[in-house]
Write an enzyme that holds these catalytic residues in place. Structure first.
Site, PDB file in Angstrom:
ATOM      1  N   GLU A  57       9.620   7.054   5.940  1.00 14.88           N
ATOM      2  CA  GLU A  57       8.803   5.992   6.530  1.00 14.88           C
ATOM      3  C   GLU A  57       9.626   4.806   6.990  1.00 14.88           C
ATOM      4  O   GLU A  57       9.399   4.268   8.075  1.00 14.88           O
ATOM      5  CB  GLU A  57       7.760   5.463   5.537  1.00 14.88           C
ATOM      6  N   HIS A  89      -2.800   6.662  -3.891  1.00 13.34           N
ATOM      7  CA  HIS A  89      -3.316   7.037  -2.586  1.00 13.34           C
ATOM      8  C   HIS A  89      -4.607   6.319  -2.272  1.00 13.34           C
ATOM      9  O   HIS A  89      -5.326   6.706  -1.370  1.00 13.34           O
ATOM     10  CB  HIS A  89      -3.542   8.556  -2.532  1.00 13.34           C
TER      11      HIS A  89
END
Lengths: 393, 402
Positions: free
Chosen positions: B138, B207
């Site tokens: 990322e 998450h």
């Protein structure tokens, strides 16, 4: 220093360095046609690639311009040192003296359409890309005439029209950006490359390897240049890296180790790298170089290395001295003329500083400009922003 | 390019909420057409979109379900029906068609089609370089996108889950947000960073993060949150066209919302809030999934005799204090319902902004309902307790209006 004096097409008769009977010769020969072949100080070491030859072709004009530019850069950095000590430059100031050969050699091998991105030791690279002394000093002093309008500072020099993308403070973060520049070049099918520069300290950053993986995966024309000055601020390279052979760190990506104090070695390596990158994807160049100053102005630079080491490098490997010897050996100019060039550099720097000092500080309204870019129905109300409604494109 | 889905039997669970703001805008003479823009840039005529009626048309639920509405309503209306992720994809595709510099990069966006199918089919159409499958890195692919944007490309960086973008925080904060400023205006960074966030169905703590609050202080970026297919498509297009870096927050549970959206091209304003339900008694400010919890609570509140005004703020940075202010001047009571954490969340900033600007208009202290300051637990019942539920909203309004 082994200097091979094999010159082809030499217009002037061969002479020794001590000859003084050619005083009538014009120095500063803007002679572009004579080819002088220079040998690099040490051979290149390759990793997963065939290193280029040690012989570099150059012209008197190039030699002289190297000297002039490097003298200017050296003078600029020393002037920045004294400006910092007199508190006209504040904050962080990372000086590049000692490493000038890297940016000079690189510029000689590439065009202004190839992109360069580097970290915070960016003053000389900015100059090499075409930036002016005035813009540099004004930016260092935080004035309006600076290249970033005084809002960036020492670590944020940019020059968009010359494809110089800065100027970044966070160690290592510029390398993924550099791969992005290479991505855009590939996207647009341009025939240009990106040089993403970083230091030996940044070579241990994870994002470097992530970016390298992506660049290799998609064959991006990215050249990663590690300016190894052997110290990551105060930590020597052998204390920070298990494998200080940074050119080998790419593993599947080829690498080349270059003597970064020899401008011609750098030029040869960058030319080689550009050809490689356009065909085969990324390559790592490790420039073995040295900085005379400390990491930044707040670092004396002598707590983690001896003064003997610094002066030793200055005597044996200084890039400007090497050029001086080369020029004198090839009788392109006399001692006096070279000293004049250095004096001229000093004068230019002093003038630029004087001019930069006259430039005003940015307006208060500049605090809010360039935070956003206007466009597309921007309108805001309340205390958040003060902009007016803009028209839709 | 607009295809009409024959939604036989499966009805819309939402009203088409294309609201004009003409009643509110008349104060300063702002045109109503700033809400919706036609493809040619012409101002919209006020005939086709009307403010929907009030309480009688609210049949909303928190998440998309197969609610019953008269079948006649789906077949004869103009526009086409689609799900939220399809709306995002439509917006994305239209922009990629329109401008060759628009490209997408992210994990599994290409061949896989996107983990939430937002980029499905695009790689086949536009090629692997334009819809780029990145490795799981990322930090660097966000950096790559930003570097590409510096040269003029317009990348859309997808985080598979907004929580993963924490790894890219340095790039987003320092390079994305600040480069335009530190370069003195030389570089613009027209990236769109998008991805699903929010609390889903028992996805676990890592998450189920809400990163709006983490990013809101970064100077130089804009943040928007979409909540319906209509505004998802409009905001996506606006974000891509904007020259500023925009973070588009989607929500994991809202991807399957179905709505009828216009066939014509439209782009929404990034800095504008959406009036969901005009009212008189209290202003409820919300965004993303909480909008549906609020509307569900609104049903109950209406039955109890309250008239809440519900505004989906959409623009999280900067706040649309114009719409919000006008609403407060009318109702004098504010309730903020958000999914963000309580500490330092969007609600906290909004409370501060409202207090600074509209303190004189308030009859009661601002109430802010946010998620609990805990990592989201896995167990279903606990997870429900973390997030604001409709009964709590009803109770809050009752307390506020006492």
């Amino acid at each position: 220093m082994a200097l091979a004096r094999r010159s082809s097409n030499l217009l002037k008769p061969l002479s020794t360095a001590s000859s003084s009977s050619f005083l009538h010769r014009r120095p500063f020969s803007t002679d572009d046609t004579t080819t002088i072949t220079v040998e690099t100080s040490v051979p290149f070491t390759g990793h997963n690639c065939e290193p280029p030859s040690r012989s570099v072709d150059t012209t008197p004009k190039e030699l002289m311009s190297f000297f002039t530019d490097m003298a200017l850069m050296r003078r600029m950095e020393i002037a920045a040192d004294s400006l910092y000590k007199s508190k006209l430059i504040r904050g962080f100031c990372h000086l590049y003296d000692g490493q000038e050969a890297v940016c000079i050699g690189m510029e000689a091998a590439i065009t202004k359409k190839d992109c360069i991105i580097t970290a915070y030791r960016d003053h000389c690279i900015f100059l090499g890309r075409g930036g002016t002394l005035l813009e540099s000093f004004a930016e260092l002093m935080g004035r309006q005439a600076g290249c970033s309008r005084g809002k960036g500072g020492s670590m944020h020099f940019y020059k968009k029209d010359a494809c110089f993308f800065g100027g970044h403070g966070i160690v290592g973060a510029q390398v993924p950006l550099g791969c992005g520049l290479a991505f855009a070049q590939k996207y647009r099918k341009e025939d240009h490359v990106t040089f993403a520069m970083y230091g030996d300290g940044a070579a241990n950053q994870g994002q470097l390897f992530e970016a390298l993986n992506m660049a290799a995966l998609w064959d991006l024309p990215a050249i990663l240049v590690c300016e190894n000055n052997h110290y990551g601020m105060g930590t020597a390279e052998w204390r920070a890296a298990k494998s200080p052979a940074y050119y080998k760190r790419g593993d599947y990506v080829p690498g080349l180790k270059v003597d970064g104090m020899d401008a011609f070695a750098v030029k040869q390596a960058c030319k080689f790298a550009k050809e490689h990158a356009l065909k085969n994807g990324p390559i790592i160049l490790e420039m073995d170089t040295y900085r005379y100053h400390g990491h930044s102005m707040s670092d004396p630079g002598s707590t983690y290395r001896t003064r003997d080491e610094i002066s030793g490098v200055r005597q044996e490997r200084d890039p400007i001295e090497r050029l001086r010897k080369l020029i004198l050996a090839h009788d392109l100019a006399t001692e006096k003329e070279l000293k004049d060039i250095e004096k001229q550099a000093r004068k230019e720097v002093d003038e630029a500083i004087a001019q930069a000092k006259e430039s005003p500080m940015p307006d208060e309204s500049e605090l809010f400009t360039n935070v956003y870019r206007k466009g597309f129905g921007v309108e805001s109300f309340g205390a958040d922003r003060k902009e007016l409604r803009a028209t839709l494109p | 390019m607009a295809s009409i889905f024959q939604g036989v039997g499966a009805a819309t669970s939402l009203d088409t909420k294309k609201f004009q703001l003409s009643s509110l805008r008349s104060v300063t003479g702002r045109k109503a057409s700033c809400v919706v823009m036609r493809s040619g840039g012409a101002k919209m005529d006020s005939g086709s979109n009307r403010i929907s009626g009030r309480a009688d048309q609210l049949v909303t639920n928190a998440v998309a379900t197969k609610a019953d509405t008269p079948a006649a309503s789906t077949a004869s209306k103009p526009g086409h029906e689609l799900l939220l992720f399809e709306a995002l994809r439509e917006g994305l595709e239209e922009e990629m068609e329109r401008d060759a510099r628009v490209c997408v990069m992210g994990e599994d966006v290409g061949h896989y089609g996107g983990s939430y199918k937002v980029t499905k089919g695009l790689a086949e159409k536009y090629g692997d370089l334009r819809v780029l499958d990145t490795p799981i890195a990322e930090n660097s692919f966000t950096g790559m996108g930003i570097g590409a944007a510096m040269t003029g490309l317009r990348p859309i960086i997808e985080g598979m889950n907004m929580g993963f973008l924490l790894l890219a925080f340095n790039q987003i904060s320092n390079n994305c947000g600040m480069l335009h400023y530190t370069s003195g205006g030389q570089f613009k960074i027209p990236v769109v960073i998008r991805g699903p966030g929010g609390v889903g169905r028992q996805l676990g703590a890592e998450h189920s993060q809400r990163l709006e609050s983490y990013f809101q202080s970064i100077p130089g970026i804009q943040m928007v949150a979409c909540s319906t297919p209509y505004n998802a498509k409009g905001l996506m297009k606006a974000a891509i066209r904007s020259d500023n870096p925009v973070i588009l927050f989607e929500h994991v549970l809202l991807y399957n919302l179905k709505e009828r959206i216009p066939d014509e091209e439209y782009v929404l304003n990034l800095e504008e809030a959406e009036m969901v339900r005009p009212g008189e008694h209290v202003t409820i400010l919300t965004y993303s999934r909480m909008r549906y919890h609020v509307m569900q609570a609104a049903k109950t509140l209406v039955n109890k005799g309250y008239d809440p005004e519900v505004i989906d703020i959409r623009s999280l940075k900067p706040f649309d204090l114009y719409t919000i202010g006008n609403s407060i001047k009318k109702t004098h009571r504010v309730l903020i319902v958000e999914e963000c954490m309580r500490t330092g969340g969007i609600g906290a900033s909004l409370t501060a902004a409202i207090t600074e600007n509209f303190h004189d208009y308030l009859d009661a202290p601002i109430m802010c309902l946010s998620s609990q300051d805990v990592p989201t637990p896995y167990a279903g019942t606990l997870e429900e307790w973390t997030v604001v539920q409709p009964p709590q909203i009803v109770a809050a309004v009752e307390q506020l209006c006492r």
